[in-house]
Write an enzyme that holds these catalytic residues in place. Structure first.
Site, short mmCIF file in Angstrom:
data_model
loop_
_atom_site.label_atom_id
_atom_site.label_comp_id
_atom_site.label_asym_id
_atom_site.label_seq_id
_atom_site.Cartn_x
_atom_site.Cartn_y
_atom_site.Cartn_z
N HIS A 14 0.87 -1.20 0.00
CA HIS A 14 0.00 0.00 0.00
C HIS A 14 0.90 1.23 0.00
O HIS A 14 1.46 1.61 1.03
CB HIS A 14 -0.91 0.01 1.23
CG HIS A 14 -1.86 1.17 1.28
ND1 HIS A 14 -3.22 1.01 1.47
CD2 HIS A 14 -1.67 2.51 1.17
CE1 HIS A 14 -3.81 2.20 1.47
NE2 HIS A 14 -2.88 3.13 1.30
N HIS A 16 1.59 5.34 -1.66
CA HIS A 16 1.22 6.52 -2.46
C HIS A 16 2.49 7.11 -3.05
O HIS A 16 3.39 7.54 -2.31
CB HIS A 16 0.55 7.57 -1.57
CG HIS A 16 -0.73 7.09 -0.95
ND1 HIS A 16 -1.96 7.28 -1.54
CD2 HIS A 16 -0.96 6.40 0.20
CE1 HIS A 16 -2.89 6.73 -0.78
NE2 HIS A 16 -2.32 6.19 0.28
N ARG A 18 2.13 9.46 -5.71
CA ARG A 18 1.75 10.75 -6.32
C ARG A 18 2.18 10.81 -7.78
O ARG A 18 2.35 9.80 -8.43
CB ARG A 18 2.32 11.95 -5.53
CG ARG A 18 2.20 11.84 -4.02
CD ARG A 18 0.78 11.73 -3.53
NE ARG A 18 0.70 11.90 -2.08
CZ ARG A 18 -0.30 11.45 -1.35
NH1 ARG A 18 -1.30 10.78 -1.90
NH2 ARG A 18 -0.34 11.67 -0.05
N LYS A 100 -9.31 -0.36 -5.81
CA LYS A 100 -9.38 0.29 -4.50
C LYS A 100 -10.75 0.92 -4.28
O LYS A 100 -11.22 1.70 -5.12
CB LYS A 100 -8.29 1.36 -4.40
CG LYS A 100 -8.25 2.13 -3.10
CD LYS A 100 -7.71 1.31 -1.94
CE LYS A 100 -7.89 2.01 -0.60
NZ LYS A 100 -6.80 2.88 -0.24
N HIS A 137 -10.60 1.02 1.83
CA HIS A 137 -10.37 2.03 2.87
C HIS A 137 -11.54 1.91 3.83
O HIS A 137 -12.65 2.36 3.53
CB HIS A 137 -10.27 3.44 2.28
CG HIS A 137 -9.96 4.46 3.33
ND1 HIS A 137 -8.74 5.10 3.43
CD2 HIS A 137 -10.70 4.92 4.38
CE1 HIS A 137 -8.76 5.91 4.49
NE2 HIS A 137 -9.93 5.83 5.07
N HIS A 175 -4.65 -0.71 5.84
CA HIS A 175 -4.19 0.06 7.01
C HIS A 175 -5.12 -0.06 8.22
O HIS A 175 -5.68 0.92 8.69
CB HIS A 175 -3.95 1.53 6.66
CG HIS A 175 -4.95 2.20 5.76
ND1 HIS A 175 -6.30 2.12 5.96
CD2 HIS A 175 -4.78 2.94 4.65
CE1 HIS A 175 -6.92 2.81 5.01
NE2 HIS A 175 -6.02 3.30 4.20
N ASP A 248 1.48 2.58 3.58
CA ASP A 248 0.66 3.78 3.42
C ASP A 248 1.53 5.02 3.46
O ASP A 248 1.08 6.09 3.89
CB ASP A 248 -0.45 3.84 4.48
CG ASP A 248 -1.55 4.82 4.10
OD1 ASP A 248 -1.63 5.25 2.93
OD2 ASP A 248 -2.34 5.18 5.01
N HIS A 252 3.08 14.37 1.61
CA HIS A 252 2.49 15.68 1.32
C HIS A 252 3.59 16.70 1.58
O HIS A 252 4.35 16.55 2.55
CB HIS A 252 1.31 15.99 2.26
CG HIS A 252 0.11 15.13 2.05
ND1 HIS A 252 -0.83 15.38 1.08
CD2 HIS A 252 -0.30 14.00 2.68
CE1 HIS A 252 -1.78 14.46 1.14
NE2 HIS A 252 -1.48 13.60 2.09
N ALA A 264 -3.96 14.68 5.56
CA ALA A 264 -3.68 13.41 6.24
C ALA A 264 -2.64 12.64 5.45
O ALA A 264 -2.77 12.51 4.23
CB ALA A 264 -4.96 12.60 6.35
C1 NCD Z 1 -3.58 9.05 2.14
C2 NCD Z 1 -3.13 10.11 1.12
O1 NCD Z 1 -2.56 11.11 1.55
O2 NCD Z 1 -3.33 9.91 -0.09
N1 NCD Z 1 -3.59 9.65 3.44
C3 NCD Z 1 -3.50 9.00 4.61
O3 NCD Z 1 -3.63 9.65 5.64
N2 NCD Z 1 -3.27 7.71 4.68
C4 NCD Z 1 -4.89 8.49 1.74
C5 NCD Z 1 -5.26 7.25 2.47
O4 NCD Z 1 -4.66 6.19 2.28
O5 NCD Z 1 -6.20 7.30 3.28
ZN ZN Z 2 -3.21 5.12 1.71
#
Ligand code: NCD
Ligand code: ZN
Length: 346
Positions: A14, A16, A18, A100, A137, A175, A248, A252, A264
């Site tokens: 899992h 991200h 971007r 997802k 999720h 998660h 996860d 950001h 988040a």
């Molecule tokens: C994730 C994101 O920033 O894309 N944020 C997070 O807090 N985990 C999205 C997600 O997996 O919920």
């Molecule tokens: Zn995530």
């Protein structure tokens, strides 16, 4: 005393990554330690079709450092307009490994998610037929439900009925953050699994709120009480094949985190393996780290484990970088709050 640990190369189920400058800034941090990763589709706009996924996969490949040994495993973002034939084609072509489900409004970039589950019944039935996993999720979005209860309420109100409506659907509860989710997944049979993040094994909700507000520990699902963290550690270190690593890691830019309405997400890719070795050693379970990070995930996804290896060594404390620079701005790295003694050496 163990001071060297050689494991099959781990995977991140899992992640991200971007897009654009942020992708280029972060992808090497996953490619260094991980062989494969399930790539989340919550871009703006989201990765919805097989063509979207193929194009995103090519952008990731183009952003990798030369010589990197890293395979992105793509996912589609389920919307009420998702076409079951397109999903099945992308799966048959080896482009996507999972779909997802974001309940609309549950988290970052989830506005295109599902509101009315009747509209996705056909896609879910097709996924059950072809064995394509649904990644969930697991939080309700009802504003009347307290944010700390949204995962456990989701199990009763959404997930259990959904699984009953689509027998044979393979599901990963992503998660997980609660004892309730661990208990639900533990008894769920071979078609149900869960990912556990790096940070939820390390922090509880006090890290976010006690002694000052700390936006870099804010993610969704939000960290819960210590009893829940202990249940996650117990599940991760148990060797149970239903539980595997999904970091996860969700970068950001600091400017987006440090704001009156901060995003988040916790960026953990650079420190995950040293953090996990620490957590597993503390739990007396170093011998089960390979199951959690390297074996259980491939088994669920019906892929072979990696045949290359990674080595961690334990020595003097070292300080990971507090942040990395990216073309999209600085991104703060997860601070585990304890000195790291393990480091990846090869
Ligand atoms: C994730 C994101 O920033 O894309 N944020 C997070 O807090 N985990 C999205 C997600 O997996 O919920
Ligand atoms: Zn995530």
């Amino acid at each position: 005393m163990t001071t060297t640990l050689t494991l099959r190369r781990p995977d991140d189920w899992h992640l991200h990554l971007r897009d654009g400058a942020m992708l280029r800034g972060v992808v090497a941090h996953s490619a260094r330690d991980f062989a494969r990763a399930i790539i989340m589709p919550n871009l703006v706009p989201p990765v919805v079709t097989g063509d979207d996924a193929a194009a995103y996969r090519a952008r990731i490949a183009a952003s990798l450092p030369q010589g990197a040994d890293f395979t992105p495993l793509m996912t589609l973002y389920l919307t009420e307009g998702t076409d079951a034939d397109d999903v099945a084609r992308a799966h048959a072509a080896g482009i996507v490994r999972a779909v997802k489900l974001y309940p609309a409004g549950a988290t970052t970039n989830s506005a295109s998610g599902v509101r009315d589950f009747a509209r996705v019944q056909g896609v879910l039935e097709r996924m059950a037929d072809i064995g394509l996993p649904l990644l969930v999720h697991g939080e309700v979005t009802d504003p009347d439900i307290d944010i700390f209860d949204r995962e456990s309420v989701f199990i009763d109100r959404v997930l259990a009925p959904l699984r009953a409506r689509v027998p044979g659907l393979r599901v990963v509860m992503e998660h997980v953050t609660t004892r309730e989710a661990v208990d639900y997944v533990r008894g769920g049979g071979p078609d149900l699994a869960a990912t556990i993040t790096t940070h939820h094994l390390i922090i509880n909700r006090n890290a976010i709120l006690a002694g000052g507000i700390r936006p870099h520990y804010y993610c969704l699902p939000v960290a819960k009480r210590e009893t829940h963290r202990l249940a996650l550690v117990e599940a991760a270190t148990s060797g149970d094949p239903a539980f595997f690593l999904g970091t996860d890691s969700a970068p950001h830019a600091d400017a987006a985190k440090l704001s009156p309405c901060g995003c988040a997400g916790i960026f953990s890719a650079p420190v995950t393996m040293p953090c996990l070795a620490h957590v597993f050693e503390d739990a007396g379970a170093l011998d089960r780290l390979e199951a959690f990070a390297c074996l259980n995930g491939p088994a669920f996804y019906r892929l072979p484990p990696n045949d290359t290896t990674i080595t961690l060594e334990k020595g003097d404390p070292w300080a990971p970088p507090a942040m990395i620079e990216t073309g999209a701005g600085p991104v703060t790295v997860l601070d585990p709050g304890f000195p790291l003694r393990w480091r990846v050496t090869s």
